[in-house]
Motif scaffolding. Structure first.
Motif, PDB file in Angstrom:
ATOM      1  N   MET A 265       0.781  -1.274  -0.148  1.00 36.90           N
ATOM      2  CA  MET A 265      -0.032  -0.092  -0.158  1.00 36.90           C
ATOM      3  C   MET A 265       0.716   1.446   0.222  1.00 36.90           C
ATOM      4  O   MET A 265       1.688   1.460   1.061  1.00 36.90           O
ATOM      5  CB  MET A 265      -0.896  -0.072   1.123  1.00 36.90           C
ATOM      6  N   PRO A 266       0.779   2.220  -0.987  1.00 33.56           N
ATOM      7  CA  PRO A 266       1.482   3.396  -1.071  1.00 33.56           C
ATOM      8  C   PRO A 266       0.980   4.397   0.166  1.00 33.56           C
ATOM      9  O   PRO A 266      -0.162   4.077   0.561  1.00 33.56           O
ATOM     10  CB  PRO A 266       1.177   4.041  -2.294  1.00 33.56           C
ATOM     11  N   VAL A 267       1.911   5.169   0.152  1.00 31.40           N
ATOM     12  CA  VAL A 267       1.625   5.931   1.623  1.00 31.40           C
ATOM     13  C   VAL A 267       0.397   6.803   1.402  1.00 31.40           C
ATOM     14  O   VAL A 267      -0.529   7.101   2.053  1.00 31.40           O
ATOM     15  CB  VAL A 267       2.862   7.254   1.774  1.00 31.40           C
ATOM     16  N   MET A 271      -2.812   7.061   3.967  1.00 34.51           N
ATOM     17  CA  MET A 271      -3.481   7.883   4.623  1.00 34.51           C
ATOM     18  C   MET A 271      -4.851   8.023   4.484  1.00 34.51           C
ATOM     19  O   MET A 271      -5.680   8.215   5.301  1.00 34.51           O
ATOM     20  CB  MET A 271      -2.815   9.385   4.005  1.00 34.51           C
ATOM     21  N   ALA A 272      -5.264   7.497   3.157  1.00 34.36           N
ATOM     22  CA  ALA A 272      -6.874   7.323   2.942  1.00 34.36           C
ATOM     23  C   ALA A 272      -7.440   6.457   3.674  1.00 34.36           C
ATOM     24  O   ALA A 272      -8.695   6.290   4.257  1.00 34.36           O
ATOM     25  CB  ALA A 272      -7.054   7.005   1.477  1.00 34.36           C
ATOM     26  N   GLU A 275      -7.888   7.854   7.261  1.00 34.56           N
ATOM     27  CA  GLU A 275      -8.966   8.799   7.160  1.00 34.56           C
ATOM     28  C   GLU A 275     -10.154   8.056   7.286  1.00 34.56           C
ATOM     29  O   GLU A 275     -11.361   8.220   7.898  1.00 34.56           O
ATOM     30  CB  GLU A 275      -9.068   9.585   6.041  1.00 34.56           C
ATOM     31  N   PHE A 276     -10.479   6.746   6.508  1.00 32.98           N
ATOM     32  CA  PHE A 276     -11.632   5.920   6.527  1.00 32.98           C
ATOM     33  C   PHE A 276     -11.931   5.443   7.858  1.00 32.98           C
ATOM     34  O   PHE A 276     -13.120   5.522   8.414  1.00 32.98           O
ATOM     35  CB  PHE A 276     -11.251   4.790   5.515  1.00 32.98           C
ATOM     36  N   ALA A 277     -10.788   4.985   8.638  1.00 31.51           N
ATOM     37  CA  ALA A 277     -11.078   4.482   9.905  1.00 31.51           C
ATOM     38  C   ALA A 277     -11.429   5.386  10.781  1.00 31.51           C
ATOM     39  O   ALA A 277     -12.227   5.204  11.733  1.00 31.51           O
ATOM     40  CB  ALA A 277      -9.659   3.706  10.239  1.00 31.51           C
ATOM     41  N   PRO A 301       6.941   3.408   5.711  1.00 38.33           N
ATOM     42  CA  PRO A 301       6.441   3.539   7.092  1.00 38.33           C
ATOM     43  C   PRO A 301       5.258   2.863   7.343  1.00 38.33           C
ATOM     44  O   PRO A 301       4.566   2.703   6.562  1.00 38.33           O
ATOM     45  CB  PRO A 301       6.523   4.886   7.460  1.00 38.33           C
ATOM     46  N   CYS A 302       5.245   2.033   8.575  1.00 35.55           N
ATOM     47  CA  CYS A 302       4.145   1.215   8.840  1.00 35.55           C
ATOM     48  C   CYS A 302       2.834   2.268   9.301  1.00 35.55           C
ATOM     49  O   CYS A 302       3.018   3.576   9.552  1.00 35.55           O
ATOM     50  CB  CYS A 302       4.225   0.251  10.038  1.00 35.55           C
ATOM     51  N   LEU A 303       1.859   1.820   9.400  1.00 34.93           N
ATOM     52  CA  LEU A 303       0.353   2.688   9.417  1.00 34.93           C
ATOM     53  C   LEU A 303       0.574   3.286  10.749  1.00 34.93           C
ATOM     54  O   LEU A 303       0.236   4.346  11.116  1.00 34.93           O
ATOM     55  CB  LEU A 303      -0.860   1.880   9.395  1.00 34.93           C
ATOM     56  N   GLN A 304       1.181   2.526  11.874  1.00 34.38           N
ATOM     57  CA  GLN A 304       1.062   2.995  13.239  1.00 34.38           C
ATOM     58  C   GLN A 304       1.997   4.226  13.298  1.00 34.38           C
ATOM     59  O   GLN A 304       1.687   5.502  13.967  1.00 34.38           O
ATOM     60  CB  GLN A 304       1.749   1.737  14.073  1.00 34.38           C
TER      61      GLN A 304
END
Ligand SMILES: Cc1ncc(COP(=O)(O)O)c(C=O)c1O
Length: 485
Positions: A265-267, A271-272, A275-277, A301-304
């Motif tokens: 998953m690209p950055v 980010m999207a 935002e969805f969560a 970078p990981c989502l966290q």
């Protein structure tokens, strides 16, 4: 009631259980199950002894026990019979609201300890694991930490602090995870983390968004809490956030390498998704199961690390970097979940095995962990090259769009070849294990491009070449059976 011939109990003379106990237990079972009915006569102890080839005392002792427990009654001259009072209990165990057999399938029983067949996905090469060194580290840890390592240690339900500290350092440096070491919980594989999180965060009927196709281990954990799963479609950038966010308890995804497609998953998409969560007011579970194996370019970078709001729960596993049977995983918890998770863990199993945790802490602190990952990465990159080469040599009609990393390659059919499910069955008959991406769907009616998932990391080059040759043959066979339109 006349006595019908009794199906003779089978006694095991090698067993440590005394013969009289075996006999009493089996007669009781026959009465409980209704095989021997109320009022039915039993053979006399003399007949029982001679038919079973046991001493009369053994038969008498077994019958006395049944008499004492009220299963049988004795009448002068007519011997013993099943107590007329006895009603076989209609034992129908009340199962949980979300019965396990609706969620999971039991593997076929075998006493063997088998390894995976080519091309079972997500399997590490266990031959690379430094077992001798690991055992030395275990011994050193027990000497260094003494008896404490052998007692119950409920204070360490979240794992040994020394390991949690080491992992905080590793995750910060390699994945950009931002946390205090106290936020890290060691679990019995990432599967336990998923299960405990589902117990903690999901009420029956709660909405959970999950990639579709997606990881069945996560799906089962969420279903066990009665969650309603909603699939998120997947494209070459991984999960697509739905344009209609709705209140949900949780969003689950594998951004480093979408399982099973392999998309990273690209950055911007990350980010999207965050935002969805946020708009769903949901926790976001990031399953980072194999991010160490990237063969080209640095990891993203990981989502966290991208989430200042603290809604991401980051999960990882030692099943891929080390070996699955260690059953060590970890979860980086948002601060407010640390204590509830700890309490739940105490309920589940108090804490995990500590000797291996101590060995792992030493493995990380002495750098052995990092050299092991480098060694695996090198080996898997070579196996991947061998795999892709073999697919070309045998002219497989498949595209592999994500050859940059991981332990699996998902091959998309360039043109229709008939039923991919029949092909997977044909491959199984050839001794291979190559699931279709469709087998990982939540919504079986979702239309996806036909594809097969090949794990390559656990297999030797010769096995890989042979497996691909068999795959090519199976594809030809299925093609030949497919009527031309
Ligand atoms: C997406 C995903 N998450 C997690 C895991 C690892 O699970 P565990 O740590 O329970 O062995 C796997 C293993 O195949 C996986 O495919």
């Amino acid at each position: 009631m006349p006595r019908k011939p009794l199906a003779l109990p089978r006694l095991n003379r090698q067993s440590r259980v005394p013969l009289q106990d075996q006999l009493a237990i089996q007669l009781k079972q026959a009465i409980q199950s209704g095989t021997l009915k109320a009022g039915e006569s039993l053979p006399s102890s003399r007949d029982l002894a001679s038919e079973l080839g046991v001493s009369r005392n053994t038969a008498i002792a077994a019958c006395d026990r049944l008499l004492g427990e009220g299963y049988v009654e004795s009448e002068p001259r007519s011997g013993i019979r099943v107590s007329r009072e006895f009603k076989p209990a209609e034992f129908r165990p009340a199962l949980a609201k979300f019965p396990p057999h609706a969620i999971a399938r039991k593997p076929a029983f075998s006493t063997r300890l088998d390894g995976p067949r080519p091309f079972r996905p997500c399997q590490p090469d266990v031959k690379l694991f430094p077992l001798a060194l690991w055992n030395r580290l275990r011994n050193q840890a027990t000497r260094r930490l003494g008896e404490g390592l052998l007692h119950y240690q409920s204070r360490h339900a979240l794992g040994l602090p020394v390991l949690r500290r080491e992992l905080a350092g590793y995750l910060g440096a390699s994945r950009g995870v931002r946390c205090e070491w106290e936020q890290i919980a060691i679990t019995t594989g990432s599967q336990q983390a998923l299960y405990l999180l589902s117990q903690l965060l999901l009420k029956p009927g709660a909405r959970v968004f999950q990639e579709d196709p997606g990881y069945p281990g996560a799906r089962r954990a969420f279903q066990s809490s009665g969650a309603r799963l909603k699939g998120l479609a997947v494209d070459i950038e991984g999960a697509i956030p739905s344009p209609h966010p709705r209140p949900a308890a949780l969003v689950y995804c594998t951004p480093s390498r979408q399982f099973p497609t392999g998309a990273t998953m690209p950055v911007a998409r990350r980010m999207a998704l965050l935002e969805f969560a946020r708009r769903c007011n949901a926790w976001l579970v990031e399953d980072d199961y194999d991010s160490e194996f990237r063969y080209a370019g640095p990891p993203l970078p990981c989502l966290q690390s991208l989430d200042p709001a603290g809604r991401v729960i980051h999960i990882g596993s030692m099943s891929k970097t080390l070996i699955p049977s260690l059953r060590i995983g970890y979860v980086v918890l948002p601060k407010e979940l640390v204590e509830p998770f700890e309490l739940l863990r105490l309920v589940a199993d108090d804490h995990g095995p500590l000797i291996d945790q101590a060995a792992l802490a030493a493995f990380v602190s002495t750098g052995g962990f990092y050299s092991h990952i480098r060694r695996c990465r090198k080996s898997y990159a070579a196996k991947l090259a061998c795999f892709l080469e073999a697919t070309k040599t045998h002219d497989l009609p498949l595209d592999f769009p994500f050859p940059d990393g991981g332990m699996n390659q998902t091959g998309y059919f360039r043109e229709p070849v008939g039923s991919v499910t029949s092909l997977a069955l044909e491959l199984e008959r050839e001794g291979l294990d190559v699931p279709t991406t469709a087998s990982y769907l939540i919504n079986a009616r979702r239309k996806i491009r036909p594809a097969l998932v090949f794990g390559f990391s656990a297999f030797d080059p010769a096995e890989i070449r042979r497996g691909i040759a068999l795959t090519a043959r199976a594809i030809q066979a299925v093609r030949a059976k497919t009527p031309v339109r």
